[in-house]
Design a protein around this motif. Sequence first.
Motif, short mmCIF file in Angstrom:
data_model
loop_
_atom_site.label_atom_id
_atom_site.label_comp_id
_atom_site.label_asym_id
_atom_site.label_seq_id
_atom_site.Cartn_x
_atom_site.Cartn_y
_atom_site.Cartn_z
N LEU A 158 0.85 -1.21 0.00
CA LEU A 158 0.00 0.00 0.00
C LEU A 158 0.88 1.26 0.00
O LEU A 158 0.69 2.19 -0.78
N LYS A 159 1.89 1.22 0.86
CA LYS A 159 2.78 2.37 1.02
C LYS A 159 3.52 2.67 -0.29
O LYS A 159 3.64 3.83 -0.69
N ALA A 160 3.96 1.59 -0.97
CA ALA A 160 4.68 1.79 -2.23
C ALA A 160 3.76 2.47 -3.25
O ALA A 160 4.18 3.39 -3.96
N HIS A 161 2.50 2.05 -3.30
CA HIS A 161 1.55 2.69 -4.23
C HIS A 161 1.27 4.12 -3.81
O HIS A 161 1.12 5.00 -4.64
N ALA A 162 1.20 4.35 -2.49
CA ALA A 162 0.84 5.68 -1.99
C ALA A 162 1.93 6.70 -2.32
O ALA A 162 1.66 7.89 -2.42
N LEU A 163 3.16 6.22 -2.46
CA LEU A 163 4.26 7.14 -2.76
C LEU A 163 4.22 7.63 -4.21
O LEU A 163 4.78 8.66 -4.53
N LEU A 164 3.56 6.86 -5.07
CA LEU A 164 3.51 7.22 -6.49
C LEU A 164 2.39 8.21 -6.76
O LEU A 164 1.40 8.23 -6.05
N ARG A 165 2.54 8.99 -7.79
CA ARG A 165 1.44 9.86 -8.22
C ARG A 165 0.30 8.99 -8.73
O ARG A 165 0.54 7.89 -9.25
N PRO A 166 -0.95 9.47 -8.61
CA PRO A 166 -2.06 8.69 -9.18
C PRO A 166 -1.89 8.54 -10.70
O PRO A 166 -1.27 9.40 -11.33
N ASN A 167 -2.40 7.46 -11.25
CA ASN A 167 -2.28 7.20 -12.69
C ASN A 167 -3.27 8.02 -13.50
O ASN A 167 -3.02 8.40 -14.62
N ASP A 168 -4.43 8.24 -12.89
CA ASP A 168 -5.57 8.62 -13.73
C ASP A 168 -6.36 9.81 -13.17
O ASP A 168 -7.51 9.96 -13.45
N GLY A 169 -5.75 10.60 -12.34
CA GLY A 169 -6.50 11.73 -11.78
C GLY A 169 -5.74 12.34 -10.63
O GLY A 169 -4.52 12.30 -10.59
N GLU A 170 -6.50 12.88 -9.65
CA GLU A 170 -5.90 13.65 -8.57
C GLU A 170 -5.65 12.82 -7.31
O GLU A 170 -4.88 13.20 -6.46
N LYS A 171 -6.41 11.74 -7.18
CA LYS A 171 -6.39 11.02 -5.89
C LYS A 171 -6.05 9.54 -6.05
O LYS A 171 -6.43 8.92 -7.03
N SER A 172 -5.38 9.01 -5.05
CA SER A 172 -5.28 7.56 -4.89
C SER A 172 -6.04 7.21 -3.62
O SER A 172 -5.80 7.81 -2.57
N VAL A 173 -6.96 6.29 -3.72
CA VAL A 173 -7.80 5.96 -2.58
C VAL A 173 -7.58 4.49 -2.18
O VAL A 173 -7.65 3.59 -3.03
N PHE A 174 -7.31 4.30 -0.92
CA PHE A 174 -7.04 2.96 -0.40
C PHE A 174 -8.13 2.58 0.58
O PHE A 174 -8.31 3.25 1.59
N ILE A 175 -8.86 1.53 0.26
CA ILE A 175 -9.85 1.03 1.20
C ILE A 175 -9.21 -0.12 1.98
O ILE A 175 -8.71 -1.08 1.38
N LEU A 176 -9.18 0.01 3.27
CA LEU A 176 -8.67 -1.07 4.13
C LEU A 176 -9.86 -1.72 4.81
O LEU A 176 -10.36 -1.23 5.82
N ARG A 177 -10.31 -2.82 4.19
CA ARG A 177 -11.52 -3.47 4.71
C ARG A 177 -11.16 -4.33 5.92
O ARG A 177 -10.11 -4.97 5.92
N GLU A 178 -12.03 -4.33 6.93
CA GLU A 178 -11.77 -5.07 8.17
C GLU A 178 -10.40 -4.68 8.75
O GLU A 178 -9.56 -5.52 9.05
N ALA A 179 -10.21 -3.37 8.90
CA ALA A 179 -8.91 -2.84 9.32
C ALA A 179 -8.49 -3.37 10.69
O ALA A 179 -7.30 -3.38 11.02
#
Length: 287
Positions: free
Chosen positions: A96-117
């Motif tokens: 998750l962290k590795a993805h969060a460090l990158l710019r979004p591919n397709d817009g302004e936001k990267s959204v991470f849903i952590l289900r059953e956190a």
Amino acid sequence: MFEQLAVDPHVRRAIDDAVQQNRLPHALILEGSDDETRLAAAREIAMALVCEGTGKKPCGVCSKCRKAEAGSHPDLYLIEPEKEGAFIKVDAIRTLKAHALLRPNDGEKSVFILREAQMMNVQAQNALLKILEEPAPHVCLLLTCPSRAALLETILSRATAFALSNETAGDAADVQTAADLLGTLCTGSELDLLLALAPLQKDRDRFRAALSAMGPILRDALVLQGKTEALGGAPEQSGLLRRTLTQKQLLDLMDAARSASDALDRNANLNLLLTWFCSRCSEIRLS
Ligand SMILES: [Zn+2]
């Protein structure tokens, strides 16, 4: 938003307003209700965050909404236990962290849903903390869990929790006490605050109740704007707090109230605790 979901109407309205006004905090905890409802709510918020429609979000018809709906949007991520009852381990959070460090591919936001956190083990929660401490502006984290009580205190202090069902403001007298204290904090001196806390010196339960009523008032200050309905029951004070304090100060106050409440549970000396709370609040106010 969430029209089809069984979500407390006040909470629905608070989240919807925050989304439409682009004031959604970067980390949300969606608790209460059932897993399916929480996940559906998180998906809808995620869709709204990537929506490029011009009106109310999510519009449901723009290409971003359609991708989100189809599960093919490249900047929406779902992290969940591999199977029922399994832990979410630190590797998943590192990814998750590795993805969060990158710019979004397709817009302004990267959204991470952590289900059953709540299924994150402690190592995973600590890894997540690093992201919550220094969030990139394009990152939004949506944690779903049955109860915020299952998450580490350090996570809670950096995220805004919404109970999707059965969330109500505290007892009117407690809300009033909490609102008065927070008002004094905004406008008065440390001595004023100490005087305002003095009536609680002999009343542990009242202090505890006031502390727990502070949470929703502060949360309203973080997410609400204008005349929207306040969950904390003290919209004027929430407005005052919002105008007077920064987001960081509001989060620190929520943290201080929680720490004081925990100390009460551990049977801390009430007078010392009131003095600590007062000086901690003043410190935050001056920070
Ligand atoms: Zn859209």
